[in-house]
Every structure is written in structure tokens, then in C-alpha cells.
Design a protein around this motif. Sequence first.
Motif, PDB file in Angstrom:
ATOM      1  N   ASP A 216       0.692  -1.192   0.070  1.00  0.00           N
ATOM      2  CA  ASP A 216       0.032   0.040   0.152  1.00  0.00           C
ATOM      3  C   ASP A 216       0.909   1.243  -0.106  1.00  0.00           C
ATOM      4  N   ALA A 217       0.514   2.083  -0.797  1.00  0.00           N
ATOM      5  CA  ALA A 217       0.977   3.498  -0.882  1.00  0.00           C
ATOM      6  C   ALA A 217       2.541   3.429  -1.520  1.00  0.00           C
ATOM      7  N   THR A 218       2.762   2.537  -2.370  1.00  0.00           N
ATOM      8  CA  THR A 218       4.169   2.434  -3.041  1.00  0.00           C
ATOM      9  C   THR A 218       4.020   3.154  -4.157  1.00  0.00           C
ATOM     10  N   GLY A 219       2.751   3.641  -4.744  1.00  0.00           N
ATOM     11  CA  GLY A 219       2.378   4.507  -5.969  1.00  0.00           C
ATOM     12  C   GLY A 219       1.754   3.560  -7.170  1.00  0.00           C
ATOM     13  N   LYS A 220       1.296   2.492  -6.777  1.00  0.00           N
ATOM     14  CA  LYS A 220       0.509   1.469  -7.920  1.00  0.00           C
ATOM     15  C   LYS A 220      -0.438   2.698  -8.399  1.00  0.00           C
ATOM     16  N   THR A 221      -1.440   3.334  -7.769  1.00  0.00           N
ATOM     17  CA  THR A 221      -2.415   3.881  -8.512  1.00  0.00           C
ATOM     18  C   THR A 221      -1.875   4.870  -9.533  1.00  0.00           C
ATOM     19  N   THR A 222      -0.915   5.627  -8.803  1.00  0.00           N
ATOM     20  CA  THR A 222      -0.124   6.906  -9.683  1.00  0.00           C
ATOM     21  C   THR A 222       0.364   6.268 -10.944  1.00  0.00           C
TER      22      THR A 222
ATOM     23  N   ARG B 279       4.299   8.803   2.373  1.00  0.00           N
ATOM     24  CA  ARG B 279       3.191   9.140   1.351  1.00  0.00           C
ATOM     25  C   ARG B 279       1.704   8.620   1.844  1.00  0.00           C
TER      26      ARG B 279
ATOM     27  N   ARG C 192      -1.405  11.345   1.820  1.00  0.00           N
ATOM     28  CA  ARG C 192      -2.573  10.799   1.078  1.00  0.00           C
ATOM     29  C   ARG C 192      -3.729  11.107   2.048  1.00  0.00           C
TER      30      ARG C 192
ATOM     31  N   PRO D 260      11.996   7.764  -6.526  1.00  0.00           N
ATOM     32  CA  PRO D 260      12.180   8.850  -7.303  1.00  0.00           C
ATOM     33  C   PRO D 260      10.929   9.465  -7.833  1.00  0.00           C
TER      34      PRO D 260
ATOM     35  N   ARG E 182       7.621  10.823  -9.704  1.00  0.00           N
ATOM     36  CA  ARG E 182       6.690  10.190 -10.416  1.00  0.00           C
ATOM     37  C   ARG E 182       6.878  10.081 -12.039  1.00  0.00           C
TER      38      ARG E 182
HETATM   39  N1  LIG Z   1       6.994   8.982  -7.134  1.00  0.00           N
HETATM   40  C1  LIG Z   1       6.265   9.588  -6.132  1.00  0.00           C
HETATM   41  N2  LIG Z   1       6.814  10.581  -5.441  1.00  0.00           N
HETATM   42  C2  LIG Z   1       6.195  11.086  -4.474  1.00  0.00           C
HETATM   43  N3  LIG Z   1       4.753  10.932  -3.880  1.00  0.00           N
HETATM   44  C3  LIG Z   1       4.218   9.881  -4.595  1.00  0.00           C
HETATM   45  C4  LIG Z   1       4.775   9.099  -5.710  1.00  0.00           C
HETATM   46  N4  LIG Z   1       3.898   8.196  -6.232  1.00  0.00           N
HETATM   47  C5  LIG Z   1       2.902   8.499  -5.543  1.00  0.00           C
HETATM   48  N5  LIG Z   1       3.114   9.287  -4.707  1.00  0.00           N
HETATM   49  C6  LIG Z   1       2.071   9.990  -3.566  1.00  0.00           C
HETATM   50  O1  LIG Z   1       2.003   8.655  -2.620  1.00  0.00           O
HETATM   51  C7  LIG Z   1       0.579   8.639  -2.265  1.00  0.00           C
HETATM   52  C8  LIG Z   1       0.264   6.830  -2.426  1.00  0.00           C
HETATM   53  O2  LIG Z   1       0.476   6.864  -3.840  1.00  0.00           O
HETATM   54  P1  LIG Z   1      -0.754   5.567  -4.377  1.00  0.00           P
HETATM   55  O3  LIG Z   1      -0.471   5.895  -6.024  1.00  0.00           O
HETATM   56  O4  LIG Z   1      -1.947   5.982  -3.959  1.00  0.00           O
HETATM   57  O5  LIG Z   1      -0.230   4.428  -3.975  1.00  0.00           O
HETATM   58  P2  LIG Z   1      -0.909   2.832  -3.770  1.00  0.00           P
HETATM   59  O6  LIG Z   1      -1.835   2.901  -4.954  1.00  0.00           O
HETATM   60  O7  LIG Z   1       0.180   2.108  -3.943  1.00  0.00           O
HETATM   61  O8  LIG Z   1      -1.622   3.021  -2.567  1.00  0.00           O
HETATM   62  C9  LIG Z   1      -0.234   9.295  -3.152  1.00  0.00           C
HETATM   63  O9  LIG Z   1      -0.620  10.363  -2.176  1.00  0.00           O
HETATM   64  C10 LIG Z   1       0.602   9.778  -4.229  1.00  0.00           C
HETATM   65  O10 LIG Z   1       0.273  11.118  -4.788  1.00  0.00           O
END
Ligand SMILES: Nc1ncnc2c1ncn2[C@@H]1O[C@H](COP(=O)(O)OP(=O)(O)O)[C@@H](O)[C@H]1O
Length: 430
Positions: A241-247, A365, A369, A409, A411
Motif C-alpha cells: 500500500d502507498a508504493t505508488g501503484k495507482t499513480t 506517502r 495521501r 524517485p 513520478r
Molecule cells: N513517485 C512519487 N513521489 C512522491 N509521491 C508519490 C509518488 N507516487 C505516488 N505518490 C503519492 O503517494 C501516495 C500513494 O500513492 P498511490 O498511487 O495511491 O499508492 P498505492 O496505489 O500503491 O496505494 C499518493 O498520495 C501519491 O500522490
Amino acid sequence: MAQPRCFALELPGGGLAHFAVGAAGSGGADPDPDPDPRAAALLGPPGRSYALLVPGAPGADLAARVRAARLLRRLLPALRRGPLGRCERLRLLGYRPGGGGGLQRGLLLRDPGAGPATRRALLALLDSCLEAPRPSLGEFGGEFGGAGLRLWQRPWELRGGREWRQAEPERVVAAPEPALHPAVPDLPRAAVFPHREAARAVLEACTPFLPAAGAVLELVDRCPRQLPRGPFPVIVVEGLDATGKTTVTRALADALGAALLRSPPAGLSPWRQAFDEEPDMVRRAFYSLGNYIAASEIAAASARAPVVVDRFWHSTAAYAIATEVSGAVQHLPPARHPIYQWPKDLLRPDLVVLLTVSPEERRERIRGRGLERTAEEEELEASSTFRQKVEACYERMEDPGCHAVDASPSREQVLQAVLGLVRDRCPQLP
Ligand SMILES: Nc1ncnc2c1ncn2[C@@H]1O[C@H](COP(=O)(O)OP(=O)(O)O)[C@@H](O)[C@H]1O
Ligand SMILES: Nc1ccn([C@@H]2O[C@H](COP(=O)(O)OP(=O)(O)O)[C@@H](O)[C@H]2O)c(=O)n1
């Protein structure tokens, strides 16, 4: 002589201590070897400990296993109240050496005060369990003698259906640590289902009391078992969770002109919370069937364009193994174990990207969020042991394995790293 009953006690901090009750656990030269001192410290005086275990059921009797799993989950809130709330709770697994006889899942309750209130509360809790089978309750104790501390356990039994009495004490002795964690042989029936039918059977057993189970079965039964997938690549993005999968999945889908899907699929959202409140066995069956429904959508979409998927089977398997296997990383099934193999009847992606960030970055992160966290996310946050086990499981996945990408790093940099991996691994991309 009855085979000894062995126990795996999860220690604070993630270790495991094994001991046996009844016949000598090790069967070695010394008939009564004292148990692991880490276990003895938690079982013996000055406090008093109790083993509260839900009886195991043979693998084939799914209804009994689901009932047992739900019984334990129902007991948990009561264990946080009154004198029981003042006890330390440690995961305890009862098993027969060499398997067989069904795992007994439960807790060791350590009452530092060793007062009568805890015992009374536990017997009252057992009285409240009206449906069979009741949980078993064993009380531990010990005496210091010439040979040091001798530990025993005395089971509580309901005599004549109305009076609780303690049976004769049984020695607590050493037990060798089995080569594989005692929960591992049971994983394909309890948590990491090797094919759709195994997961389906669990939800089938839930239909008498869980309407959502029937709804999910209807959806999954509409999905063809043979899925003619299209020519376009399927790329899965995994990670804690919160590694950036959605992004990453959103940006990747944009960059590739790909369809963006996720597992569990949106169509299961109405029932997800109901299953998240069920015991792990039922919950994992739900997510497993979610993967088969998602596979149906992925197969169709891959006929028209590349497909990017947010979580798939690796999430289901990694979290299930890390949850079921108590202890720490060293207690997980070793790399190459069959449990890490992709199910043969599930659509296989062309590439699985595993996003990794440092615990500090992940915490940052999550804070950024600002959303509320699920119980599992709380567990990931609270327990570095659990997090390390999930990560180790991801890394041991095979066929397809996970390709780790440092997601710390920016996004844009992370997206470029993933795109580079996609171009290397998916030559069929236009
Ligand atoms: N490369 C990045 N650098 C900094 N913050 C990021 C990066 N990628 C995502 N985030 C932020 O980290 C949080 C978690 O990202 P999210 O994509 O929701 O993760 P997941 O889907 O894995 O839970 C969000 O607030 C997002 O904006
Ligand atoms: N395919 C999947 C997806 C999620 N899950 C479970 O659901 C939990 C949270 O999923 P989620 O989609 O809310 O997680 P995020 O993507 O929001 O981080 C995971 O940690 C898994 O335990 C699963 O078992 N299988």
C-alpha cells in the motif's frame, strides 16, 4: 500413547517457539526435555497463561473449517474487553507433527496478574459459544523443583454439560521445529487457492449465512474458464500500500494507450467490505475469485489494446502467505516452494512490476495521501515483520516473477523506469 500435540507460539518481535503437550514432544533420548526457554518464559509463573484454540477440521470439510474460522473471529472482540483485555495475546497454532488432524488456530493469553478474573472471563466466554464445536481452553502452570521449572498444562472440560473442571495436568516439553511451518501444508486449502474451484468451494460453503457469497459466485460463474486473450500485452503493477501503484498504473495506461483495470474489479465493490470483515480463509477466497473475474475483463480488453492492471494474483498470494505463516521471514516457505507458483487456470500476465520504496518514504506517502487506513494497512504500518514477509513473498513469486522497480524517485522518473522495463519485456508492444 496419543501423539503429542505440538504448538507454534508466535513471540513478540516475530520469532516462533515450538513446544509439545502430553507425550514427550521430541521423542528423543531424554523423555522430558524442557521446552524452549522463550516459550517457558511465556507459559510459566509468575503470570498465568491460557491457550484458547478453535478445533481444526479435516481439509475436506469446508463448512466445518469456515465455521471454525468464523468462531475465532467472533471471539476476538471479547478478548479485548475486561480482564481479558489486560492479557497479552500471542498467536498460537496447534498441530500434529507430520500433519494430519487439522490445524488448531487460536491465541495464548498471558495474564501478568494471574488473577481468577481472567479464568472466570474465559470460562464465561466458552459458555457463550453455544454452537459446536466449542473452543478448547488449556491453563498453563509450573513448579520449581530440583530439576528447575517443570511446566504443565491442564485442559478445562465441561463435565455433564454444566460444570467446568480441570483435567489432569500434562507435561509441557520441548518439540523440534518442523522443517516447514505447520501452516504451510494447509495453505492451498486455507488461503492460497491453486485454482478457481478451490476458492469457489469456500464461498459455496458460506452461502447459507453470507448472501454476498452467492452474489460473487453468480458473477464468477458467468466468466468462461477458457479465456481467449488478445495479442496485446498485459502488465500488472504490484506493491505494498502507498508504493505508488495507482499513480503509476494511471500514468502508464496513458503513456501506452492501454486499458486500466484492477483486481478486485469494480464490479465487486458492493461486497468487498462484507468480505473484508470475514475471517482470512473466506476473505482470500473472495480476492481469489476477484482475480478470475478480473482475468475475464483483462482477456477481453487485451484484444483491443495493451492492458495495465493494479494488483492481481501476486497481491492475493503474498498477503495470504504472510498472514497465515506466523513468525518472521525465516518461517516462510522457502523460495521455489510450489505455493509461489501462478495458478495454472488463471490468465498469466506478460510482465509484473513490483514497486518498492523505503518504509520511511512509504510512511511519508501514506501521510500525504491522508486517507483512512484499512486494518491491513495498519498492520503493515505497525509490523515491520509482516511487511517484510509480504515483500519476501512478492520476491519469491515465480512464472511470472516480479520485476522490482525503485519507486522512490519522482513520478516521472518512476514512469520512465517502468516504461523502459515494458519495452524490454513486451516486444509485441506497437
Ligand atoms: N513517485 C512519487 N513521489 C512522491 N509521491 C508519490 C509518488 N507516487 C505516488 N505518490 C503519492 O503517494 C501516495 C500513494 O500513492 P498511490 O498511487 O495511491 O499508492 P498505492 O496505489 O500503491 O496505494 C499518493 O498520495 C501519491 O500522490
Ligand atoms: N488482487 C488482490 C487485491 C487486493 N487484495 C487484498 O486487499 C488489500 C488492499 O487492497 P487495496 O486495493 O485496497 O490496496 P491499495 O491498492 O489501495 O493499496 C491487499 O493488501 C490484499 O490483502 C488481494 O488479496 N488481492
